[in-house]
Design a protein around this motif. Structure first.
Motif, PDB file in Angstrom:
ATOM      1  N   GLN A   8       1.020  -1.275  -0.219  1.00 34.83           N
ATOM      2  CA  GLN A   8       0.092  -0.119  -0.052  1.00 34.83           C
ATOM      3  C   GLN A   8       0.682   1.205   0.033  1.00 34.83           C
ATOM      4  N   PRO A   9       0.526   2.215  -0.815  1.00 38.77           N
ATOM      5  CA  PRO A   9       1.408   3.413  -1.011  1.00 38.77           C
ATOM      6  C   PRO A   9       1.144   4.446  -0.035  1.00 38.77           C
ATOM      7  N   ASP A  10       1.962   5.526   0.185  1.00 37.49           N
ATOM      8  CA  ASP A  10       1.692   6.417   1.043  1.00 37.49           C
ATOM      9  C   ASP A  10       1.810   7.837   0.150  1.00 37.49           C
ATOM     10  N   ASP A  11       1.126   8.887   0.736  1.00 36.80           N
ATOM     11  CA  ASP A  11       1.424  10.264  -0.050  1.00 36.80           C
ATOM     12  C   ASP A  11       1.974  11.286   0.680  1.00 36.80           C
ATOM     13  N   TRP A  12       3.237  11.546   0.344  1.00 34.81           N
ATOM     14  CA  TRP A  12       4.071  12.322   0.975  1.00 34.81           C
ATOM     15  C   TRP A  12       3.917  13.915   0.674  1.00 34.81           C
ATOM     16  N   ARG A 237      13.293   5.685 -12.483  1.00 34.78           N
ATOM     17  CA  ARG A 237      14.660   4.882 -12.585  1.00 34.78           C
ATOM     18  C   ARG A 237      15.132   4.177 -11.294  1.00 34.78           C
ATOM     19  N   GLY A 238      14.106   4.342 -10.138  1.00 32.88           N
ATOM     20  CA  GLY A 238      14.324   3.721  -9.145  1.00 32.88           C
ATOM     21  C   GLY A 238      15.604   4.313  -8.028  1.00 32.88           C
ATOM     22  N   ASN A 239      15.376   5.765  -8.178  1.00 33.72           N
ATOM     23  CA  ASN A 239      16.314   6.489  -7.486  1.00 33.72           C
ATOM     24  C   ASN A 239      15.741   6.736  -6.110  1.00 33.72           C
ATOM     25  N   PRO A 240      16.234   6.415  -4.736  1.00 26.34           N
ATOM     26  CA  PRO A 240      15.409   6.382  -3.504  1.00 26.34           C
ATOM     27  C   PRO A 240      15.168   7.883  -2.978  1.00 26.34           C
ATOM     28  N   LYS A 241      16.171   8.872  -3.717  1.00 25.27           N
ATOM     29  CA  LYS A 241      15.727  10.226  -3.326  1.00 25.27           C
ATOM     30  C   LYS A 241      14.292  10.763  -3.837  1.00 25.27           C
ATOM     31  N   PHE A 242      13.677  10.199  -4.846  1.00 33.40           N
ATOM     32  CA  PHE A 242      12.274  10.697  -5.463  1.00 33.40           C
ATOM     33  C   PHE A 242      11.230   9.777  -5.045  1.00 33.40           C
ATOM     34  N   PHE A 243      10.101  10.504  -4.292  1.00 38.56           N
ATOM     35  CA  PHE A 243       9.082   9.557  -4.048  1.00 38.56           C
ATOM     36  C   PHE A 243       7.720  10.471  -4.227  1.00 38.56           C
ATOM     37  N   LEU A 244       6.701   9.538  -4.034  1.00 38.34           N
ATOM     38  CA  LEU A 244       5.302   9.985  -4.302  1.00 38.34           C
ATOM     39  C   LEU A 244       4.822  11.051  -3.366  1.00 38.34           C
ATOM     40  N   GLY A 245       4.358  12.303  -3.852  1.00 39.82           N
ATOM     41  CA  GLY A 245       3.820  13.114  -3.187  1.00 39.82           C
ATOM     42  C   GLY A 245       2.754  13.826  -4.075  1.00 39.82           C
ATOM     43  N   THR A 246       1.640  13.837  -3.908  1.00 38.95           N
ATOM     44  CA  THR A 246       0.623  14.079  -5.017  1.00 38.95           C
ATOM     45  C   THR A 246       0.408  15.577  -5.026  1.00 38.95           C
ATOM     46  N   ASP A 247       0.604  16.352  -4.060  1.00 38.58           N
ATOM     47  CA  ASP A 247       0.099  17.702  -3.930  1.00 38.58           C
ATOM     48  C   ASP A 247      -1.369  17.891  -4.303  1.00 38.58           C
ATOM     49  N   ASP A 286       7.744  -2.075 -12.811  1.00 39.06           N
ATOM     50  CA  ASP A 286       8.282  -2.691 -11.843  1.00 39.06           C
ATOM     51  C   ASP A 286       9.248  -1.981 -10.839  1.00 39.06           C
ATOM     52  N   LYS A 287       9.035  -0.267 -11.059  1.00 40.29           N
ATOM     53  CA  LYS A 287       9.812   0.666 -10.238  1.00 40.29           C
ATOM     54  C   LYS A 287       8.708   1.326  -9.608  1.00 40.29           C
ATOM     55  N   LEU A 288       7.323   1.030  -9.941  1.00 41.56           N
ATOM     56  CA  LEU A 288       6.320   1.814  -9.179  1.00 41.56           C
ATOM     57  C   LEU A 288       6.378   1.691  -7.615  1.00 41.56           C
ATOM     58  N   GLU A 289       6.266   0.433  -7.374  1.00 43.74           N
ATOM     59  CA  GLU A 289       6.233   0.161  -5.815  1.00 43.74           C
ATOM     60  C   GLU A 289       7.183   0.643  -4.844  1.00 43.74           C
ATOM     61  N   ALA A 290       8.298   0.864  -5.157  1.00 35.90           N
ATOM     62  CA  ALA A 290       9.348   1.532  -4.653  1.00 35.90           C
ATOM     63  C   ALA A 290       9.132   2.834  -4.430  1.00 35.90           C
ATOM     64  N   PHE A 291       8.695   3.584  -5.577  1.00 33.33           N
ATOM     65  CA  PHE A 291       8.415   5.126  -5.541  1.00 33.33           C
ATOM     66  C   PHE A 291       7.302   5.393  -4.708  1.00 33.33           C
ATOM     67  N   ALA A 292       6.296   4.697  -4.812  1.00 34.33           N
ATOM     68  CA  ALA A 292       4.872   4.701  -4.297  1.00 34.33           C
ATOM     69  C   ALA A 292       4.899   4.440  -2.887  1.00 34.33           C
ATOM     70  N   SER A 293       5.427   3.534  -2.492  1.00 30.99           N
ATOM     71  CA  SER A 293       5.596   2.761  -1.150  1.00 30.99           C
ATOM     72  C   SER A 293       6.534   2.497  -0.269  1.00 30.99           C
ATOM     73  N   PHE A 294       7.931   2.574  -0.892  1.00 31.50           N
ATOM     74  CA  PHE A 294       8.963   2.434  -0.125  1.00 31.50           C
ATOM     75  C   PHE A 294       9.845   3.519   0.372  1.00 31.50           C
ATOM     76  N   TYR A 295      10.381   4.312  -0.841  1.00 32.67           N
ATOM     77  CA  TYR A 295      11.203   5.346  -0.455  1.00 32.67           C
ATOM     78  C   TYR A 295      10.912   6.412   0.310  1.00 32.67           C
TER      79      TYR A 295
END
Ligand code: DOR
Ligand code: ZN
Length: 343
Positions: A8-12, A237-247, A286-295
Motif C-alpha cells: 500500500q502506498p503513502d502520499d508524502w 529509474r528507482g532513485n530513492p531520493k524521489f518519491f510519491l507526493g501528489t500535492d 517494476d519501479k512503481l512500488e518502491a516510488f509509491a510505497s518504500f522510498y
C-alpha cells in the motif's frame, strides 16, 4: 485480466482542507493510501502543536468508518516559529515536519517567511533535533518570470541552506524542473524530493494550448516538455531520493474557473492510477512500488506498510465532478479515460 499488486502506498504531500470538502477528499485519499503528510496551509495556518493535533482529530473524525488511514501532521514555519516549537515537534509522535513557504509563493502562503536567513537559527535547531524541513521551492520576486522561480530558488537559497545545514533532512516538494532533479541528485541522501502526477503527465501546453485550462493550473506551474521528461526519468529509474507526493490540492470548481483561478490540481480520487499510467508508459511498472510505497517511508525513517493494494488494467471514465452540490471539485483529467483501476 492484467493486475498489479503492490504494498500500500503513502502520499508524502497532501492538502486536505477543512469544512465540507474534508470528508470527500479524505475518503479518496484513505481508499488508496495508508498515510499522508498533511500540509498546514489552512486559513489561518497550522503553526502550533495544539492546532495540528486539533486538525488531526478533525481529519480522523471525517474518515470513513474502519479506515486505518494515518494523517502525518506538519507545522507551518513562520517568522515567529521558536526553538521551543522545534523541540515540541521533535517529541510529538503525530507531527513529522515543518513546511517552509516563502511568503507569497502560493495558496495561503502570506504567513510564510520573507527572509530565509532570518530563520537560520530555527533551521539549526531542526537539524539538531532531527525535524525534517519541507520546502515550497520558489522565489517570490515579482520581477522573476514564473517559469524560472524554482530554478532560481535553488540557486539563490537552497544551495546555501544545504551547505549551511549539511545533516538537515530536506524535502524539495513537488519538483518541476530538470535543474531541481539535477540538484537533488547531486546532494547526499538527506535531501529528497516529491513528484506530483500532474508534473509527470503534462507540460505547460496542457495549461495554455487551445484555451486556458484552469484545472491544470498549480504551483509550481507546469514547465516545458524537457522538464517533464527529466521528472519522468527521476521517478521511474528507482532513485530513492524521489518519491510519491501528489500535492492533491482541492479547490471548489467555481474558484478554479474564475477570472483569477486558484492554484491546485485535484488528484487524490485516483492518484495511484495516474502514477501507474506514467510508469506503464515508461515501461517501468517494476519501479512503481518502491516510488509509491518504500522510498518515502525510508526517507522519513518510518516503517514500510505491510498491506497490499491491487490495480487492474481496466478502462473507466473519470467523473466530471466530485463532492456535494455547493462544493463540487473538478478532478484532474475530468471526463477522460484512465486505463488502471484500484480494486
Ligand atoms: O498548486 C498548489 N496548490 N500549489 C501549492 O503550493 C499549494 C496548493 C494549495 O494549497 O492549493
Ligand atoms: Zn502543496
Amino acid at each position: 485480466m492484467k493486475t498489479l499488486t503492490i504494498i500500500q502506498p503513502d502520499d508524502w504531500h497532501l492538502h486536505l482542507r477543512t469544512g465540507d470538502i474534508l470528508e470527500t477528499v479524505v475518503a479518496h485519499t484513505s481508499r488508496q493510501f495508508k498515510r499522508a503528510i498533511v500540509m498546514p496551509n489552512l486559513k489561518p495556518p497550522i503553526t502550533s502543536v495544539v492546532e495540528a493535533l486539533t486538525y488531526r482529530h478533525q481529519i480522523l473524525q471525517a474518515l470513513p468508518q474502519e479506515s486505518e488511514f494515518e494523517p502525518l501532521m506538519t507545522l507551518y514555519l513562520t517568522n515567529q516559529t521558536t526553538i521551543d516549537d522545534i523541540k515540541q515537534v521533535a517529541i510529538c509522535e503525530f507531527i513529522h515536519a515543518f513546511k517552509l513557504y516563502p511568503a507569497g509563493a502560493t495558496t495561503n502562503s502570506d504567513a510564510g517567511v520573507n527572509d530565509l536567513t532570518v530563520i537560520y537559527p530555527i533551521l539549526e535547531a531542526m537539524q539538531q533535533y532531527h525535524v525534517p524541513l519541507l520546502i515550497h521551492g520558489e522565489i517570490t520576486d515579482e520581477a522573476c518570470d514564473i517559469f524560472d522561480r524554482e530554478r532560481l530558488f535553488i540557486e539563490r537559497h537552497l544551495t546555501d541552506i544545504v551547505k549551511e545545514f549539511p545533516t538537515l533532512k530536506i524535502v524539495l516538494e513537488h519538483v518541476t524542473t530538470e535543474e531541481a532533479v539535477q540538484f537533488v541528485e547531486s546532494t547526499p541522501a538527506n535531501i529528497g524530493a516529491t513528484i506530483t502526477p500532474q508534473h509527470l503527465l503534462f507540460n505547460r501546453n496542457a495549461l495554455l494550448v487551445g484555451g486556458i485550462h484552469p484545472h491544470h493550473y498549480c504551483l509550481p506551474i507546469l514547465k516545458r516538455e524537457k522538464h517533464r521528461q527529466a521528472l519522468v526519468k527521476a521517478a521511474t529509474r528507482g532513485n530513492p531520493k524521489f518519491f510519491l507526493g501528489t500535492d492533491s490540492a482541492p479547490h471548489i470548481t467555481n474558484l478554479k474557473e474564475s477570472a483569477c483561478g486558484c492554484a491546485g490540481c485535484y488528484s487524490a480520487f485516483a492518484a495511484i492510477e495516474l502514477y501507474t499510467e506514467v510508469f506503464e508508459k515508461e515501461k517501468s511498472l517494476d519501479k512503481l512500488e518502491a516510488f509509491a510505497s518504500f522510498y518515502g517511508a525510508d526517507f522519513y525513517g518510518l516503517a514500510r506498510n505491510t498491506q497490499t493494494i491491487t490495480l487492474e488494467k481496466k478502462n473507466w471514465e473519470i467523473p466530471s465532478q466530485y463532492g456535494r452540490q455547493e462544493n463540487l471539485i473538478t478532478p484532474l483529467k475530468a471526463g477522460e479515460t484512465l486505463s488502471w483501476k484500484m480494486k
